[in-house]
Design a protein around this motif. Structure first.
Motif, mmCIF file in Angstrom:
data_model
loop_
_atom_site.group_PDB
_atom_site.id
_atom_site.type_symbol
_atom_site.label_atom_id
_atom_site.label_comp_id
_atom_site.label_asym_id
_atom_site.label_seq_id
_atom_site.Cartn_x
_atom_site.Cartn_y
_atom_site.Cartn_z
ATOM 1 N N ILE A 88 0.847 -1.190 0.000
ATOM 2 C CA ILE A 88 0.000 0.000 0.000
ATOM 3 C C ILE A 88 0.881 1.238 0.000
ATOM 4 C CG2 ILE A 88 -1.667 1.345 1.330
ATOM 5 C CD1 ILE A 88 -3.130 -1.056 1.937
ATOM 6 N N GLN A 89 0.562 2.168 -0.903
ATOM 7 C CA GLN A 89 1.344 3.402 -0.951
ATOM 8 C C GLN A 89 0.696 4.423 -0.039
ATOM 9 O OE1 GLN A 89 2.162 4.347 -5.049
ATOM 10 N NE2 GLN A 89 3.481 2.562 -5.122
ATOM 11 N N SER A 90 1.179 4.434 1.191
ATOM 12 C CA SER A 90 0.629 5.337 2.192
ATOM 13 C C SER A 90 1.628 5.421 3.339
ATOM 14 C CB SER A 90 -0.701 4.779 2.706
ATOM 15 O OG SER A 90 -1.139 5.510 3.836
ATOM 16 N N SER A 91 1.511 6.478 4.114
ATOM 17 C CA SER A 91 2.363 6.546 5.304
ATOM 18 C C SER A 91 1.761 5.617 6.359
ATOM 19 C CB SER A 91 2.429 7.972 5.837
ATOM 20 O OG SER A 91 1.210 8.307 6.476
ATOM 21 N N PRO A 92 2.600 4.963 7.149
ATOM 22 C CA PRO A 92 2.088 4.087 8.206
ATOM 23 C C PRO A 92 1.168 4.835 9.173
ATOM 24 C CG PRO A 92 4.441 3.736 7.903
ATOM 25 C CD PRO A 92 4.056 4.914 7.052
ATOM 26 N N GLN A 93 1.468 6.102 9.450
ATOM 27 C CA GLN A 93 0.659 6.880 10.382
ATOM 28 C C GLN A 93 -0.768 7.060 9.863
ATOM 29 O OE1 GLN A 93 3.612 7.828 9.115
ATOM 30 N NE2 GLN A 93 4.986 7.791 10.871
ATOM 31 N N LEU A 94 -0.897 7.416 8.588
ATOM 32 C CA LEU A 94 -2.212 7.593 7.987
ATOM 33 C C LEU A 94 -2.949 6.259 7.920
ATOM 34 C CD1 LEU A 94 -4.260 9.432 6.529
ATOM 35 C CD2 LEU A 94 -3.124 8.829 4.391
ATOM 36 N N LEU A 95 -2.240 5.231 7.497
ATOM 37 C CA LEU A 95 -2.822 3.894 7.379
ATOM 38 C C LEU A 95 -3.359 3.419 8.723
ATOM 39 C CD1 LEU A 95 -3.250 1.866 5.178
ATOM 40 C CD2 LEU A 95 -0.963 0.958 5.601
ATOM 41 N N TYR A 96 -2.628 3.703 9.776
ATOM 42 C CA TYR A 96 -3.046 3.262 11.108
ATOM 43 C C TYR A 96 -4.395 3.866 11.494
ATOM 44 C CZ TYR A 96 -2.974 1.964 15.995
ATOM 45 O OH TYR A 96 -3.311 1.435 17.218
ATOM 46 N N GLN A 97 -4.640 5.114 11.086
ATOM 47 C CA GLN A 97 -5.928 5.748 11.383
ATOM 48 C C GLN A 97 -7.081 4.979 10.721
ATOM 49 O OE1 GLN A 97 -6.309 8.273 13.611
ATOM 50 N NE2 GLN A 97 -4.143 7.845 13.889
ATOM 51 N N TYR A 98 -6.807 4.435 9.530
ATOM 52 C CA TYR A 98 -7.839 3.714 8.785
ATOM 53 C C TYR A 98 -8.072 2.291 9.299
ATOM 54 C CZ TYR A 98 -8.499 7.369 5.367
ATOM 55 O OH TYR A 98 -8.833 8.556 4.763
ATOM 56 N N ILE A 99 -7.133 1.733 10.027
ATOM 57 C CA ILE A 99 -7.334 0.367 10.537
ATOM 58 C C ILE A 99 -7.691 0.325 12.015
ATOM 59 C CG2 ILE A 99 -5.761 -0.608 8.802
ATOM 60 C CD1 ILE A 99 -3.739 -1.124 11.119
ATOM 61 N N SER A 100 -7.554 1.462 12.718
ATOM 62 C CA SER A 100 -7.731 1.417 14.173
ATOM 63 C C SER A 100 -8.896 2.235 14.709
ATOM 64 C CB SER A 100 -6.451 1.875 14.862
ATOM 65 O OG SER A 100 -6.206 3.234 14.562
ATOM 66 N N THR A 101 -9.489 3.093 13.881
ATOM 67 C CA THR A 101 -10.565 3.945 14.386
ATOM 68 C C THR A 101 -11.893 3.574 13.718
ATOM 69 O OG1 THR A 101 -10.265 5.636 12.674
ATOM 70 C CG2 THR A 101 -8.949 5.875 14.700
ATOM 71 N N PRO A 102 -12.996 3.742 14.431
ATOM 72 C CA PRO A 102 -14.307 3.447 13.831
ATOM 73 C C PRO A 102 -14.542 4.259 12.552
ATOM 74 C CG PRO A 102 -14.541 3.701 16.191
ATOM 75 C CD PRO A 102 -13.122 4.086 15.856
ATOM 76 N N SER A 103 -14.171 5.543 12.575
ATOM 77 C CA SER A 103 -14.394 6.362 11.381
ATOM 78 C C SER A 103 -13.521 5.880 10.215
ATOM 79 C CB SER A 103 -14.132 7.838 11.671
ATOM 80 O OG SER A 103 -12.807 8.030 12.105
ATOM 81 N N GLY A 104 -12.276 5.497 10.516
ATOM 82 C CA GLY A 104 -11.388 4.986 9.470
ATOM 83 C C GLY A 104 -11.880 3.667 8.904
ATOM 84 N N LEU A 105 -12.279 2.751 9.786
ATOM 85 C CA LEU A 105 -12.762 1.435 9.353
ATOM 86 C C LEU A 105 -14.061 1.547 8.550
ATOM 87 C CD1 LEU A 105 -11.918 -0.529 12.595
ATOM 88 C CD2 LEU A 105 -11.072 -1.132 10.319
ATOM 89 N N SER A 106 -14.897 2.512 8.890
ATOM 90 C CA SER A 106 -16.167 2.630 8.167
ATOM 91 C C SER A 106 -15.973 3.214 6.766
ATOM 92 C CB SER A 106 -17.200 3.426 8.964
ATOM 93 O OG SER A 106 -16.745 4.720 9.208
ATOM 94 N N GLU A 107 -14.773 3.711 6.489
ATOM 95 C CA GLU A 107 -14.481 4.221 5.140
ATOM 96 C C GLU A 107 -14.246 3.087 4.145
ATOM 97 O OE1 GLU A 107 -13.408 7.496 3.860
ATOM 98 O OE2 GLU A 107 -14.014 8.585 5.643
ATOM 99 N N TRP A 108 -13.833 1.901 4.648
ATOM 100 C CA TRP A 108 -13.456 0.835 3.705
ATOM 101 C C TRP A 108 -13.828 -0.576 4.173
ATOM 102 C CZ3 TRP A 108 -9.828 -2.983 5.004
ATOM 103 C CH2 TRP A 108 -9.170 -2.782 6.223
ATOM 104 N N PHE A 109 -13.893 -0.809 5.468
ATOM 105 C CA PHE A 109 -14.043 -2.177 5.969
ATOM 106 C C PHE A 109 -15.503 -2.591 6.111
ATOM 107 C CE2 PHE A 109 -14.058 -5.400 9.382
ATOM 108 C CZ PHE A 109 -13.231 -6.340 8.794
ATOM 109 N N ALA A 110 -16.337 -1.680 6.571
ATOM 110 C CA ALA A 110 -17.757 -1.970 6.782
ATOM 111 C C ALA A 110 -18.564 -0.731 6.417
ATOM 112 C CB ALA A 110 -17.998 -2.352 8.247
ATOM 113 N N ASP A 111 -19.878 -0.907 6.304
ATOM 114 C CA ASP A 111 -20.732 0.242 5.978
ATOM 115 C C ASP A 111 -20.693 1.271 7.103
ATOM 116 O OD1 ASP A 111 -21.423 -1.140 3.710
ATOM 117 O OD2 ASP A 111 -23.285 -1.928 4.546
#
Length: 127
Positions: free
Chosen positions: A13-36
């Motif tokens: 994945i072409q992303s900074s680890p810091q930004l990526l972590y927000q998408y895998i660890s927070t409800p708002s981040g996870l709801s962007e891609w993992f679940a509705d």
């Protein structure tokens, strides 16, 4: 009951680890891609897909590096883990997914992760 099999996937994945972590660890981040939608109360996360809810407990979290969830409905010792791996030499960033599924559903489960990671890449603009 059939025992679940463990499988692992790696996605560059072409992303900074810091930004990526927000998408895998927070409800708002996870709801962007993992679940509705994703809600959390402390360690308990509720994932919503097409109106169906599943709950998972956040069992391990390492800031900037990994999250590990255990489904509350599963009585087996299974989990899913999303880990950020940075190559020391090239600085390439990858996501390592560890998950479990029934033996006859491994291909489907992998395809589901591939679709979800594809959504994540779209959100990150690294597709």
């Amino acid at each position: 009951m059939e025992e679940k099999v463990k499988y692992e996937l790696e996605f560059p994945i072409q992303s900074s680890p810091q930004l990526l972590y927000q998408y895998i660890s927070t409800p708002s981040g996870l709801s962007e891609w993992f679940a509705d939608n994703v809600n959390s109360r402390g360690e308990l996360f509720t994932f919503i897909w097409d109106g169906a809810e599943e709950q998972a407990k956040l069992v391990r979290k390492k800031s900037g590096e990994l999250v590990k969830f255990k489904w509350t409905e599963s009585d087996e010792d299974t989990f899913f883990e999303i880990k950020i791996v940075v190559d020391e030499i090239t600085k390439d960033v990858s996501l390592m997914i560890t998950d479990f599924t029934d033996e006859d559903e491994v291909d489907e489960a992998k395809m589901l992760w591939e679709n979800q990671i594809s959504d994540l890449k779209q959100v990150l603009g690294s597709a």
